[in-house]
Design an enzyme around this catalytic site. Structure first.
Site, mmCIF file in Angstrom:
data_model
loop_
_atom_site.group_PDB
_atom_site.id
_atom_site.type_symbol
_atom_site.label_atom_id
_atom_site.label_comp_id
_atom_site.label_asym_id
_atom_site.label_seq_id
_atom_site.Cartn_x
_atom_site.Cartn_y
_atom_site.Cartn_z
ATOM 1 N N CYS A 131 0.837 -1.208 0.000
ATOM 2 C CA CYS A 131 0.000 0.000 0.000
ATOM 3 C C CYS A 131 0.878 1.267 0.000
ATOM 4 O O CYS A 131 1.853 1.357 0.753
ATOM 5 C CB CYS A 131 -0.912 -0.002 1.227
ATOM 6 S SG CYS A 131 -2.045 1.402 1.227
ATOM 7 N N CYS A 138 0.340 4.786 6.966
ATOM 8 C CA CYS A 138 -0.314 4.682 8.272
ATOM 9 C C CYS A 138 0.642 3.972 9.239
ATOM 10 O O CYS A 138 1.011 2.805 8.993
ATOM 11 C CB CYS A 138 -1.618 3.914 8.157
ATOM 12 S SG CYS A 138 -2.628 4.486 6.769
ATOM 13 N N CYS A 151 0.287 0.255 10.341
ATOM 14 C CA CYS A 151 -0.175 -0.774 9.397
ATOM 15 C C CYS A 151 0.931 -1.639 8.805
ATOM 16 O O CYS A 151 1.858 -1.136 8.163
ATOM 17 C CB CYS A 151 -0.957 -0.120 8.264
ATOM 18 S SG CYS A 151 -1.696 -1.366 7.183
ATOM 19 N N CYS A 171 -16.316 -9.364 5.853
ATOM 20 C CA CYS A 171 -15.713 -8.072 5.510
ATOM 21 C C CYS A 171 -14.450 -8.282 4.669
ATOM 22 O O CYS A 171 -13.515 -8.971 5.082
ATOM 23 C CB CYS A 171 -15.355 -7.313 6.789
ATOM 24 S SG CYS A 171 -14.610 -5.716 6.420
ATOM 25 N N CYS A 224 -19.451 -6.452 3.876
ATOM 26 C CA CYS A 224 -18.737 -5.246 4.293
ATOM 27 C C CYS A 224 -17.449 -5.186 3.484
ATOM 28 O O CYS A 224 -16.886 -6.226 3.135
ATOM 29 C CB CYS A 224 -18.426 -5.327 5.789
ATOM 30 S SG CYS A 224 -17.473 -3.915 6.397
ATOM 31 N N CYS A 243 -19.434 1.698 8.864
ATOM 32 C CA CYS A 243 -18.659 1.027 9.914
ATOM 33 C C CYS A 243 -17.425 1.896 10.126
ATOM 34 O O CYS A 243 -16.592 2.016 9.220
ATOM 35 C CB CYS A 243 -18.266 -0.374 9.451
ATOM 36 S SG CYS A 243 -17.130 -1.200 10.571
ATOM 37 N N ARG A 263 -17.821 -3.038 18.140
ATOM 38 C CA ARG A 263 -17.039 -4.257 17.899
ATOM 39 C C ARG A 263 -15.722 -4.234 18.670
ATOM 40 O O ARG A 263 -14.922 -3.296 18.537
ATOM 41 C CB ARG A 263 -16.767 -4.438 16.398
ATOM 42 C CG ARG A 263 -16.067 -5.770 16.094
ATOM 43 C CD ARG A 263 -16.014 -6.094 14.606
ATOM 44 N NE ARG A 263 -17.310 -5.983 14.016
ATOM 45 C CZ ARG A 263 -17.629 -5.120 13.042
ATOM 46 N NH1 ARG A 263 -16.712 -4.322 12.542
ATOM 47 N NH2 ARG A 263 -18.848 -5.070 12.570
HETATM 48 N N1 SAM Z 1 -6.695 0.460 3.167
HETATM 49 C C1 SAM Z 1 -7.966 0.677 3.699
HETATM 50 C C2 SAM Z 1 -8.007 1.793 4.731
HETATM 51 O O1 SAM Z 1 -6.996 2.144 5.277
HETATM 52 O O2 SAM Z 1 -9.089 2.300 4.961
HETATM 53 C C3 SAM Z 1 -8.594 -0.565 4.297
HETATM 54 C C4 SAM Z 1 -7.757 -1.539 5.080
HETATM 55 S S1 SAM Z 1 -7.082 -0.938 6.611
HETATM 56 C C5 SAM Z 1 -5.968 -2.228 7.044
HETATM 57 C C6 SAM Z 1 -8.451 -1.019 7.749
HETATM 58 C C7 SAM Z 1 -8.235 -0.567 9.148
HETATM 59 O O3 SAM Z 1 -7.515 -1.535 9.882
HETATM 60 C C8 SAM Z 1 -7.441 0.689 9.396
HETATM 61 O O4 SAM Z 1 -8.180 1.858 9.195
HETATM 62 C C9 SAM Z 1 -7.052 0.563 10.846
HETATM 63 O O5 SAM Z 1 -8.035 1.179 11.652
HETATM 64 C C10 SAM Z 1 -7.049 -0.950 11.075
HETATM 65 N N2 SAM Z 1 -5.691 -1.434 11.365
HETATM 66 C C11 SAM Z 1 -4.683 -1.551 10.474
HETATM 67 N N3 SAM Z 1 -3.570 -2.004 11.079
HETATM 68 C C12 SAM Z 1 -3.876 -2.184 12.379
HETATM 69 C C13 SAM Z 1 -3.135 -2.620 13.508
HETATM 70 N N4 SAM Z 1 -1.852 -2.950 13.422
HETATM 71 N N5 SAM Z 1 -3.760 -2.690 14.696
HETATM 72 C C14 SAM Z 1 -5.054 -2.344 14.791
HETATM 73 N N6 SAM Z 1 -5.812 -1.926 13.755
HETATM 74 C C15 SAM Z 1 -5.229 -1.830 12.565
HETATM 75 C C1 DTB Z 2 -11.151 -2.649 11.704
HETATM 76 O O1 DTB Z 2 -11.521 -1.654 12.380
HETATM 77 N N1 DTB Z 2 -10.230 -3.510 12.097
HETATM 78 C C2 DTB Z 2 -9.998 -4.506 11.098
HETATM 79 C C3 DTB Z 2 -11.043 -4.148 10.009
HETATM 80 N N2 DTB Z 2 -11.632 -2.958 10.527
HETATM 81 C C4 DTB Z 2 -10.649 -4.035 8.617
HETATM 82 C C5 DTB Z 2 -8.581 -4.596 10.649
HETATM 83 C C6 DTB Z 2 -7.635 -4.909 11.788
HETATM 84 C C7 DTB Z 2 -6.292 -5.077 11.204
HETATM 85 C C8 DTB Z 2 -5.295 -5.589 12.225
HETATM 86 C C9 DTB Z 2 -3.944 -5.779 11.645
HETATM 87 C C10 DTB Z 2 -3.918 -6.659 10.442
HETATM 88 O O2 DTB Z 2 -4.187 -7.879 10.546
HETATM 89 O O3 DTB Z 2 -3.604 -6.145 9.356
HETATM 90 FE FE1 SF4 Z 3 -2.832 1.230 3.330
HETATM 91 FE FE2 SF4 Z 3 -2.744 0.039 5.705
HETATM 92 FE FE3 SF4 Z 3 -3.145 2.656 5.548
HETATM 93 FE FE4 SF4 Z 3 -5.076 0.948 4.731
HETATM 94 S S1 SF4 Z 3 -4.311 1.188 6.825
HETATM 95 S S2 SF4 Z 3 -4.365 2.809 3.694
HETATM 96 S S3 SF4 Z 3 -3.815 -0.704 3.932
HETATM 97 S S4 SF4 Z 3 -1.285 1.567 4.911
#
Ligand code: SAM
Ligand code: DTB
Ligand code: SF4
Length: 344
Positions: free
Chosen positions: A75, A79, A82, A119, A150, A210, A282
């Site tokens: 990506c 973030c 992430c 989802c 979702c 959501c 959730r």
């Molecule tokens: N790329 C899209 C976005 O950012 O909206 C969708 C996927 S993203 C992985 C979805 C959500 O997962 C993020 O907005 C964040 O709130 C959550 N998330 C990602 N990494 C995480 C982590 N290490 N621990 C907890 N939540 C996480």
């Molecule tokens: C949300 O609030 N948490 C989920 C879902 N929406 C997409 C993602 C959690 C991601 C945790 C780290 C990972 O496995 O990437």
């Molecule tokens: Fe990309 Fe992860 Fe950020 Fe979603 S949360 S926009 S997958 S870097």
């Protein structure tokens, strides 16, 4: 050193009854009002949250939502939490968008295991037109299995939201993640307003929202209150509110953050419940590190949904057998129906 005499003196107490529905405070929520809730004595807070919960939901009903990463890693966003950001060395292998039959097989397995919501997550900053067309096919196929659908795909244009709605998308996940004033410390490849804009497009297309956040990212208590105030003041507030505890993945900038005190996490759930009484709150990422007792407190505080399945997107989640046992021990039931309504 603090002794027991340093604790606040007990108040003269009359017997408490759960607040009647009319007494439940209503928004708009100031950050200070949310903070005052977060700061309440723990038992008072849980008592209030449980009362609000029982006024709006059948007791003991837990939604099981299964996640699948349909497009993983690589990506372009940064973030800080992430594992899927291309610029962080986390060992996540990038994978292109999954084929329809693979996704359908995963959704069938989730449904057979008892999930009612499926989802699909994609590591995109924003999907392109052709990506949305492909995801629309996935949504239609998953919906055809009788599951609530979702998706979380990044920023959407209005026409993308409309296309997904037409394909049968029930919910779009797009988190605000933290308070506006802390957001720039976590990600700088997009703005808070970008997030709000996508949420508005989703809402306008008639898709349920959501939207939640993450705690344990080094934020202050005021930032936590700020996140809840933002969510609760969305008009209307989200139908689903995921509260994530940061999964600290080596290689991400936030890997060494101090974990949140588990009781403070429970407080976040309680305050989400009180300020967004009809939302599915959730208990999301971070359950693997939590233990049963903390999860039980989260359910008492009003959480009524979990991610169910051995994996979140790329990190682990408690295994299905452990969750089934936990729900059984607590006398909680998996939600059986998938129709949408006030309690969806
Ligand atoms: N790329 C899209 C976005 O950012 O909206 C969708 C996927 S993203 C992985 C979805 C959500 O997962 C993020 O907005 C964040 O709130 C959550 N998330 C990602 N990494 C995480 C982590 N290490 N621990 C907890 N939540 C996480
Ligand atoms: C949300 O609030 N948490 C989920 C879902 N929406 C997409 C993602 C959690 C991601 C945790 C780290 C990972 O496995 O990437
Ligand atoms: Fe990309 Fe992860 Fe950020 Fe979603 S949360 S926009 S997958 S870097």
């Amino acid at each position: 050193m603090m002794g027991v005499n340093d604790l606040p003196a007990a108040k003269a107490v009359t017997l408490h009854r759960p607040p009647a529905r009319a007494e439940v405070p209503r928004g708009p929520w100031s950050v200070a009002a949310v903070q005052a809730l977060l700061d309440k004595p723990f038992n008072d807070l849980l008592f209030e949250a449980q009362a609000v919960h029982r006024a709006h939901f059948p007791e003991g009903d837990i939604e099981l939502a299964t996640l699948l990463s349909v497009k993983t890693g690589g990506c372009p966003e940064n973030c800080g939490y992430c594992p899927q950001a291309a610029e962080f060395d986390t060992g996540v292998k990038a994978q292109k968008l999954m084929e329809v039959d693979e996704v359908v097989r995963a959704a069938q397995a989730a449904r057979d295991a008892g999930a009612t919501r499926f989802c699909m997550g994609a590591a995109w900053r924003a999907p392109k037109d052709r990506d949305v067309e492909k995801v629309a096919v996935l949504v239609e196929a998953v919906k055809g299995l009788g599951l609530q659908t979702c998706a979380t795909l990044g920023m959407l244009k209005p026409q993308h939201a409309q296309q997904l709605k037409a394909a049968g998308l029930d919910y779009y996940n797009h988190n605000l993640d933290t308070a506006p004033e802390y957001y720039g410390d976590i990600v700088d490849t997009r703005t808070y307003q970008d997030r709000l804009d996508t949420l508005a497009h989703v809402r306008a297309a008639g898709i349920s929202v959501c939207c939640g956040g993450i705690v344990g990212m080094g934020e202050t208590p005021v930032h936590r209150a700020g996140l809840i105030a933002q969510l609760a003041n969305l008009d209307p507030y989200p139908e689903s509110v995921p509260i994530n505890s940061l999964v600290r993945v080596p290689g991400t900038p936030l890997a060494d953050s101090d974990p949140i005190d588990p009781l403070d996490f429970v407080r976040m759930i309680a305050v989400a419940r009180i300020t967004m009484p009809k939302a599915r709150v959730r208990l999301s990422a971070g359950r693997q590190q939590m233990g049963e007792a903390v999860q039980a407190l989260c359910f008492l505080a009003g959480a009524n949904s979990i991610f169910y399945g051995d994996k979140l997107l790329v990190t682990g989640n408690p295994d299905v057998e452990a969750d089934v046992q936990l729900l059984r021990k607590l006398g909680l039931r998996a939600r059986q129906t998938t129709e949408q309504g006030a309690c969806a």
